[in-house]
Design a protein around this motif. Structure first.
Motif, mmCIF file in Angstrom:
data_model
loop_
_atom_site.group_PDB
_atom_site.id
_atom_site.type_symbol
_atom_site.label_atom_id
_atom_site.label_comp_id
_atom_site.label_asym_id
_atom_site.label_seq_id
_atom_site.Cartn_x
_atom_site.Cartn_y
_atom_site.Cartn_z
ATOM 1 N N ALA A 148 -7.046 4.596 -6.487
ATOM 2 C CA ALA A 148 -6.790 3.211 -6.068
ATOM 3 C C ALA A 148 -6.239 3.163 -4.650
ATOM 4 C CB ALA A 148 -5.814 2.546 -7.035
ATOM 5 N N TRP A 149 -5.314 4.050 -4.356
ATOM 6 C CA TRP A 149 -4.737 4.086 -3.014
ATOM 7 C C TRP A 149 -5.779 4.501 -1.973
ATOM 8 C CZ3 TRP A 149 -3.943 8.536 0.114
ATOM 9 C CH2 TRP A 149 -3.275 8.272 1.309
ATOM 10 N N SER A 150 -6.578 5.511 -2.304
ATOM 11 C CA SER A 150 -7.596 5.991 -1.357
ATOM 12 C C SER A 150 -8.618 4.907 -1.044
ATOM 13 C CB SER A 150 -8.310 7.226 -1.928
ATOM 14 O OG SER A 150 -7.398 8.271 -2.146
ATOM 15 N N GLU A 151 -8.983 4.153 -2.066
ATOM 16 C CA GLU A 151 -9.961 3.076 -1.867
ATOM 17 C C GLU A 151 -9.367 1.957 -1.014
ATOM 18 O OE1 GLU A 151 -12.161 -0.339 -4.537
ATOM 19 O OE2 GLU A 151 -11.537 1.526 -5.511
ATOM 20 N N LEU A 152 -8.110 1.594 -1.291
ATOM 21 C CA LEU A 152 -7.494 0.492 -0.558
ATOM 22 C C LEU A 152 -7.194 0.852 0.901
ATOM 23 C CD1 LEU A 152 -5.053 -1.007 -3.210
ATOM 24 C CD2 LEU A 152 -7.077 -2.071 -2.217
ATOM 25 N N LYS A 153 -7.131 2.111 1.209
ATOM 26 C CA LYS A 153 -6.908 2.516 2.605
ATOM 27 C C LYS A 153 -8.023 2.020 3.515
ATOM 28 C CE LYS A 153 -6.432 6.904 2.900
ATOM 29 N NZ LYS A 153 -6.211 8.203 3.578
ATOM 30 N N GLU A 154 -9.194 1.806 2.950
ATOM 31 C CA GLU A 154 -10.344 1.377 3.739
ATOM 32 C C GLU A 154 -10.363 -0.135 3.971
ATOM 33 O OE1 GLU A 154 -12.209 3.756 4.950
ATOM 34 O OE2 GLU A 154 -10.969 5.200 3.838
ATOM 35 N N LEU A 185 0.836 -1.201 0.000
ATOM 36 C CA LEU A 185 0.000 0.000 0.000
ATOM 37 C C LEU A 185 0.879 1.261 0.000
ATOM 38 C CD1 LEU A 185 -2.901 1.193 0.205
ATOM 39 C CD2 LEU A 185 -2.592 1.213 2.689
ATOM 40 N N GLU A 186 1.940 1.201 0.764
ATOM 41 C CA GLU A 186 2.880 2.341 0.805
ATOM 42 C C GLU A 186 3.496 2.560 -0.577
ATOM 43 O OE1 GLU A 186 5.088 5.432 2.955
ATOM 44 O OE2 GLU A 186 3.179 4.379 3.178
ATOM 45 N N ALA A 187 3.827 1.480 -1.252
ATOM 46 C CA ALA A 187 4.381 1.600 -2.604
ATOM 47 C C ALA A 187 3.374 2.251 -3.531
ATOM 48 C CB ALA A 187 4.775 0.216 -3.127
ATOM 49 N N LEU A 188 2.094 1.879 -3.398
ATOM 50 C CA LEU A 188 1.051 2.466 -4.233
ATOM 51 C C LEU A 188 0.883 3.959 -3.942
ATOM 52 C CD1 LEU A 188 -1.101 1.897 -6.370
ATOM 53 C CD2 LEU A 188 -2.692 1.299 -4.515
ATOM 54 N N PHE A 189 0.998 4.337 -2.660
ATOM 55 C CA PHE A 189 0.909 5.756 -2.297
ATOM 56 C C PHE A 189 1.992 6.560 -3.017
ATOM 57 C CE2 PHE A 189 2.886 9.033 0.395
ATOM 58 C CZ PHE A 189 1.866 9.978 0.398
ATOM 59 N N HIS A 190 3.227 6.070 -2.985
ATOM 60 C CA HIS A 190 4.320 6.807 -3.629
ATOM 61 C C HIS A 190 4.183 6.795 -5.152
ATOM 62 C CE1 HIS A 190 6.487 7.792 -0.008
ATOM 63 N NE2 HIS A 190 6.363 6.537 0.428
ATOM 64 N N LEU A 191 3.583 5.742 -5.679
ATOM 65 C CA LEU A 191 3.312 5.720 -7.116
ATOM 66 C C LEU A 191 2.339 6.839 -7.487
ATOM 67 C CD1 LEU A 191 3.698 4.210 -9.836
ATOM 68 C CD2 LEU A 191 1.654 2.884 -9.241
ATOM 69 N N ASN A 235 -4.439 -9.486 4.297
ATOM 70 C CA ASN A 235 -4.144 -10.360 3.152
ATOM 71 C C ASN A 235 -4.751 -9.815 1.874
ATOM 72 O OD1 ASN A 235 -2.601 -12.236 4.564
ATOM 73 N ND2 ASN A 235 -4.407 -13.365 5.253
ATOM 74 N N ARG A 236 -6.061 -9.426 1.961
ATOM 75 C CA ARG A 236 -6.707 -8.848 0.785
ATOM 76 C C ARG A 236 -6.028 -7.537 0.394
ATOM 77 N NH1 ARG A 236 -11.616 -10.394 3.245
ATOM 78 N NH2 ARG A 236 -12.051 -8.226 3.838
ATOM 79 N N LEU A 237 -5.624 -6.729 1.391
ATOM 80 C CA LEU A 237 -4.949 -5.464 1.110
ATOM 81 C C LEU A 237 -3.673 -5.714 0.310
ATOM 82 C CD1 LEU A 237 -4.484 -2.392 1.540
ATOM 83 C CD2 LEU A 237 -3.336 -2.961 3.681
ATOM 84 N N GLY A 238 -2.905 -6.725 0.739
ATOM 85 C CA GLY A 238 -1.655 -7.013 0.048
ATOM 86 C C GLY A 238 -1.886 -7.451 -1.380
ATOM 87 N N GLU A 239 -2.862 -8.343 -1.571
ATOM 88 C CA GLU A 239 -3.139 -8.836 -2.921
ATOM 89 C C GLU A 239 -3.594 -7.716 -3.841
ATOM 90 O OE1 GLU A 239 -6.021 -11.840 -2.314
ATOM 91 O OE2 GLU A 239 -4.631 -13.277 -1.365
ATOM 92 N N ARG A 240 -4.543 -6.867 -3.343
ATOM 93 C CA ARG A 240 -5.109 -5.803 -4.175
ATOM 94 C C ARG A 240 -4.073 -4.716 -4.490
ATOM 95 N NH1 ARG A 240 -10.482 -3.780 -1.447
ATOM 96 N NH2 ARG A 240 -10.548 -2.554 -3.386
ATOM 97 N N ALA A 241 -3.263 -4.317 -3.472
ATOM 98 C CA ALA A 241 -2.257 -3.272 -3.697
ATOM 99 C C ALA A 241 -1.177 -3.758 -4.662
ATOM 100 C CB ALA A 241 -1.632 -2.853 -2.369
ATOM 101 N N LEU A 242 -0.774 -5.043 -4.499
ATOM 102 C CA LEU A 242 0.243 -5.605 -5.377
ATOM 103 C C LEU A 242 -0.287 -5.696 -6.809
ATOM 104 C CD1 LEU A 242 3.036 -6.872 -5.656
ATOM 105 C CD2 LEU A 242 2.035 -9.082 -5.017
ATOM 106 N N TYR A 243 -1.584 -6.052 -6.948
ATOM 107 C CA TYR A 243 -2.191 -6.112 -8.274
ATOM 108 C C TYR A 243 -2.090 -4.753 -8.969
ATOM 109 C CZ TYR A 243 -5.715 -6.319 -11.913
ATOM 110 O OH TYR A 243 -6.364 -6.218 -13.129
ATOM 111 N N GLN A 244 -2.385 -3.668 -8.241
ATOM 112 C CA GLN A 244 -2.337 -2.321 -8.827
ATOM 113 C C GLN A 244 -0.918 -1.975 -9.278
ATOM 114 O OE1 GLN A 244 -4.852 -0.367 -9.485
ATOM 115 N NE2 GLN A 244 -6.463 -1.527 -8.450
#
Length: 949
Positions: free
Chosen positions: A116-122, A98-104, A127-136
């Motif tokens: 995408a980052w704002s949505e994933l913050k919620e 998620l942190e990587a997505l924020f800097h992206l 586990n789901r957070l990791g999968e979804r952020a990595l997918y992005q």
């Protein structure tokens, strides 16, 4: 344009500034970029850059990102994604992605990734957070057709802060199996997560440690920040003290810009104080359980065992060992293994260790201070120009004029005509006719000059005796002056008349000044105390002025004995008796007291307070019509310039000298003209020390143009000195003919054997074809002063510095004569020892060497040459004897690196502070280099024999 260098946040620099500031670690950059370039397969090689705080990790990884973007091939294949320097909010693998997505989203400024980052913050499930952020992230990589280079700093902290070891394994699994992601990380040390086979990050990275910068790299940073390189070996103590740490180098370079090498190291305590918060944060960031062991280690300074640390910290050995190992894992402590079981620990950040010793003890730790002074002598001896400047401006008011000044102050302060008449009529006629009487009171005196004066025990003849005594004092004939003052006091000391009391008080003050001139300071203080008792608490204006004057002179004697606090009290008392700082009467003693107060404050290291005092003097007396007071202001400006120079502000220093010239350059008063000449002389010296010979020449020529035709012998001497400075500057520029001409002019102005003669000899010695002329001039001077030990010693030393066997033989002859003329002069013994050692006469040299190091204070001023002396002795086969001499001498405390160097050279195993050990190794190298050069000496001697006879 001045480069902007960020000590702690290189990320704030623009790309151009970052590139300009990247002047070291090019090999590290090439290696890392090479690994990135080779990552083309299904599995990437990840890199971990390891280095302590300030070693340049951030700058290096940011410069890598810039290089990837700028390189056509790499930019087509890679997208650098830079994390913040700290990632405190990451405690799980999901939050890492998620942190990587924020800097992206920040770097691209693309609304898609921000949403995408704002949505994933919620997302609450990690586990789901990791999968979804990595997918992005991977979606972005595919859309750009590039791999992502993740740049993450302080990975050791990030991994340690994860909620569980499983989170680290999840990050590892992704990085090892996903070719679209490469990690370029940094850490302060190799710690458990990278070293232990049970940990997730074990053998995952190509480790790339950042080694300390070498001398050349340190000088590159120094030049970047200060605008100029340090010449010769002067960068070495800077590298040693900072441990080759770029951030600490930047701090010292910024602090030292414009300072002379010696003043930079002397002012190390001010640098430490100026950056207290930086160093203190290092301590504050340590866990409380580890801090005690860390501080004990810092206090020891030398590499120490766990047992030694335990004893210093009052801990048991096992606890101390555990804490030190933990500190080692954090990169705060280094470990050196000796044998199978013994470990020696040391504070990793050496500058912090020095900071701690200085702050802990309230003053520079003696060993640190001595080591720094040794480094100045070892690597960067300063020219004598600063010392010349200091001496030129230590011009106390002429002692023989003091009573005239006091008299003028009394007369100007009297408003009652009747009292004024009584004062003038009771004054001896010869005193009133003196040319030293202030002009502003001459008209008043003339009104009563022909009046009948009442009889007084101290009549005209008596006054002539007193004046003659003060004239002798002025001429430096202290013993004769003292005899006359003593006779005067014996004859009139018991008289009680008002005029007699004033005269005897003057005689006692003069007696004190004569004793000061003879170096009998305690007796001088006694004489001033006698004058104070005689005057008492009288409210008589003349006696009050004399009391103020007496206090000032007493303060000077107290200063000389190093009793600065008492001297300050004497000057404060003098100010009070003179009507205080704002008083309008007794301005002469007041000016003297203020001037001397500034000088004492400088001696105490309270330079900024001294500068304020000098400013006060200029404000009070700078526009005075009284030449004496104006001269006091001019002297204060000169002292202010020198004081500013010690703070490393050369341009402000020069402005002070320019102000003297601007204010008083047109004055015809001899005293003010002298101050203008001094200002131009010291300005030239300062410019020379700054490496600005052309400006030095202009300042010297200004002095010559203004005062070259003066018949005043004092001004002629200053012009001669300016010509000497000009000659040295011309010699530095290789303009030897003009340099010789300037020095010859100086000799015409001041024909006595002076710096001009010695300067000309030095100039002639620099050119082999002129060395015979140098010898003839030296012998001519010595025929005029055959028993002048100082001159013999100076010439011997000059010939010694040329390092020519034939010249050394001449130097040896003069040095032996100097020792026979002045057997108690340690400087003469030192010179003879150096010459004998250089000639390979080590056994004879040891006797003089032993005498030359018998006084610690003397050795402290001769560190550079003491090193050379004992390097020569050691290389001649007298290393053990030299070591024994030094260890048993009072000067040992100033020569610790030399002692350690000799021990190493003798094959001994030595444990000492890292800074001292590095310098000691350089001592060994010098001995070895000198020893290897010994074999050519006999041949060289044969070749040069007969050149000079």
């Amino acid at each position: 344009m001045t480069n902007r260098v960020m000590k702690s946040n290189p990320a704030f620099l623009s790309d151009d500034a970052l590139k300009e500031n990247f002047v070291v670690r090019h090999a590290d950059l090439d290696l890392i970029v090479g690994v990135i370039r080779e990552n083309t397969t299904g599995s990437n090689q990840h890199i971990l850059v390891i280095g302590p705080r300030g070693s340049g990790k951030t700058t290096l990884v940011l410069r890598t990102a810039l290089e990837v973007r700028a390189d056509k091939e790499l930019s087509e294949r890679w997208y650098p994604l830079v994390f913040s320097e700290e990632s405190y909010q990451v405690v799980s693998a999901g939050e890492f992605w998620l942190e990587a997505l924020f800097h992206l989203s920040e770097q691209t400024a693309d609304e898609r990734w921000w949403r995408a980052w704002s949505e994933l913050k919620e997302e609450t499930d990690d586990n789901r957070l990791g999968e979804r952020a990595l997918y992005q992230l991977l979606d972005f990589a595919d859309s750009r057709g590039k791999r992502i280079l993740l740049i993450v700093e302080n990975l050791n902290m990030l991994i340690s802060d994860l909620a569980s070891p499983d989170e680290a394994w999840k990050i590892r699994h992704t990085l090892m199996n996903e070719p679209r992601l490469m990690l370029l990380a940094s850490a302060t040390s190799r710690f458990e997560h990278f070293e232990n086979s049970s940990q997730a990050m074990f053998e995952m990275f190509k480790m790339h440690p950042l080694i300390p910068l070498d001398d050349g790299e340190c000088n590159a940073i120094w030049e970047l920040i200060s605008g100029q390189k340090l010449e010769g070996e002067k960068i070495r103590p800077i590298r040693i003290l900072t441990g080759g740490n770029p951030r600490l180098l930047a701090i010292i370079a910024k602090f030292g810009a414009g300072r002379s090498f010696g003043s930079l190291l002397d002012d190390l305590v001010y640098l430490i104080d100026d950056h207290t918060e930086y160093f203190k944060s290092h301590l504050d960031n340590l866990p409380a359980t580890e801090r005690k062991a860390y501080l004990a280690l810092a206090e020891l300074w030398d590499p120490s065992t766990a047992r030694e640390v335990a004893k210093a910290a009052r801990l048991d050995v096992n606890t101390a060992s555990s804490l030190l190992n933990r500190l080692s894992g954090r990169g705060a402590v280094t470990v050196e293994k000796k044998g199978k079981r013994t470990k020696y620990y040391a504070v990793a950040e050496r500058m912090y260790n020095i900071y701690y010793l200085m702050r802990r003890r309230g003053r520079p730790a003696d060993r640190v201070k001595a080591a720094v002074k040794f480094m100045v002598g070892m690597y960067g001896p300063e020219s004598a120009t600063r010392l010349i400047a200091e001496e030129a401006c230590k011009l106390a008011p002429e002692l023989c004029l003091d009573h005239y000044v006091a008299y003028a102050e009394v007369v100007k302060g009297v408003r009652d005509p009747g009292l004024l008449e009584k004062i003038i009529l009771s004054t001896p006629k010869t005193f009133l006719e003196s040319p030293h009487i202030d002009r502003s009171v001459r008209d008043l005196i003339a009104t009563y000059a022909n009046a009948q004066r009442p009889s007084d025990a101290a009549g005209d003849d008596t006054m002539r005796v007193l004046e003659k005594a003060f004239t002798l004092l002025k001429d430096g004939k202290y013993q004769s002056a003292l005899k006359m003052f003593d006779n005067f006091i014996a004859k009139f000391g018991e008289l009680k008349g008002r005029g007699s009391v004033g005269m005897v008080a003057c005689a006692l003050i003069g007696r004190g000044n004569a004793l000061t001139g003879l170096g009998r300071y305690k007796e001088a203080i006694g004489a001033h105390d006698d004058a104070a008792r005689l005057i008492g608490d009288s409210d008589d204006p003349l006696l009050t002025a004399l009391m103020a004057l007496n206090l000032v002179e007493n303060g000077i004697a107290l200063e000389t004995l190093g009793r600065f606090d008492e001297a300050l009290r004497a000057y404060d008392d003098a100010l009070e008796r003179s009507g205080g700082r704002e008083g309008r009467h007794f301005t002469g003693p007041r000016a003297m007291a203020l001037t001397n107060t500034g000088r004492v404050l400088e001696s105490l290291g309270r330079t900024n307070e001294a500068i304020k005092i000098y400013d006060e003097i200029v404000q009070l007396f700078g526009n005075s019509a009284d030449p004496y007071l104006a001269e006091s202001a001019a002297k204060a400006l000169c002292r202010k310039g020198i004081a500013i120079g010690t703070l490393g502000r050369p341009e402000d220093e020069i402005k002070a000298y320019d102000e003297i010239v601007e204010r008083y350059g047109r004055s015809k008063e001899p005293g003010l003209a002298e101050q203008v000449a001094i200002a131009l002389l010291v300005k030239g010296i300062t410019l020379g020390a700054l490496g600005r010979p052309e400006d030095t020449i202009r300042a010297s020529e200004d002095a010559v143009e203004r005062f070259g035709d003066s018949k005043d012998p004092v001004l002629a001497k200053h012009v001669a000195s300016a010509l000497v400075v000009e000659g040295f500057a011309l010699g530095d520029l290789g303009r030897y003919g003009q340099a010789e001409e300037s020095l010859l002019k100086a000799i015409q102005l001041d024909p006595e054997p002076t710096a001009a003669h010695l300067g000309l000899i030095r100039l002639l010695l620099q050119r082999p074809e002129s060395q015979a002329n140098a010898l003839r001039l030296a012998e001519e001077i010595l025929r005029r002063k055959p028993d002048d030990a100082a001159l013999l010693n100076g010439l011997s030393w000059m010939f010694y510095k040329q390092n020519s066997p034939a010249l050394l033989e001449k130097g040896e002859m003069w040095a032996r004569r100097a020792v026979s003329v002045s057997p108690g002069d340690l400087s003469c013994h030192h010179t003879l020892a150096c010459i004998l050692a250089a000639l390979g006469k080590g056994k004879e040299a040891l006797e003089s060497a032993e005498k030359s190091i018998s006084d610690a204070e003397f050795v402290e001023t001769k560190i550079e040459h003491t090193i050379t002396l004992f390097v020569d002795l050691a290389s001649s086969g007298y290393a053990k004897e030299s070591l024994e001499l030094i260890e048993n001498s009072p000067a040992a405390k100033h020569l610790e690196p030399l002692i350690v160097g000799l021990k190493l050279y003798n094959g001994e195993d030595v444990r000492t502070a890292a800074e001292i050990l590095e310098v000691a190794r350089d001592v060994v190298r010098r001995i070895e280099d000198r020893r290897e050069g010994k074999s050519i000496q006999p041949r060289l001697q044969r070749l040069t024999r007969g050149v000079i006879s």
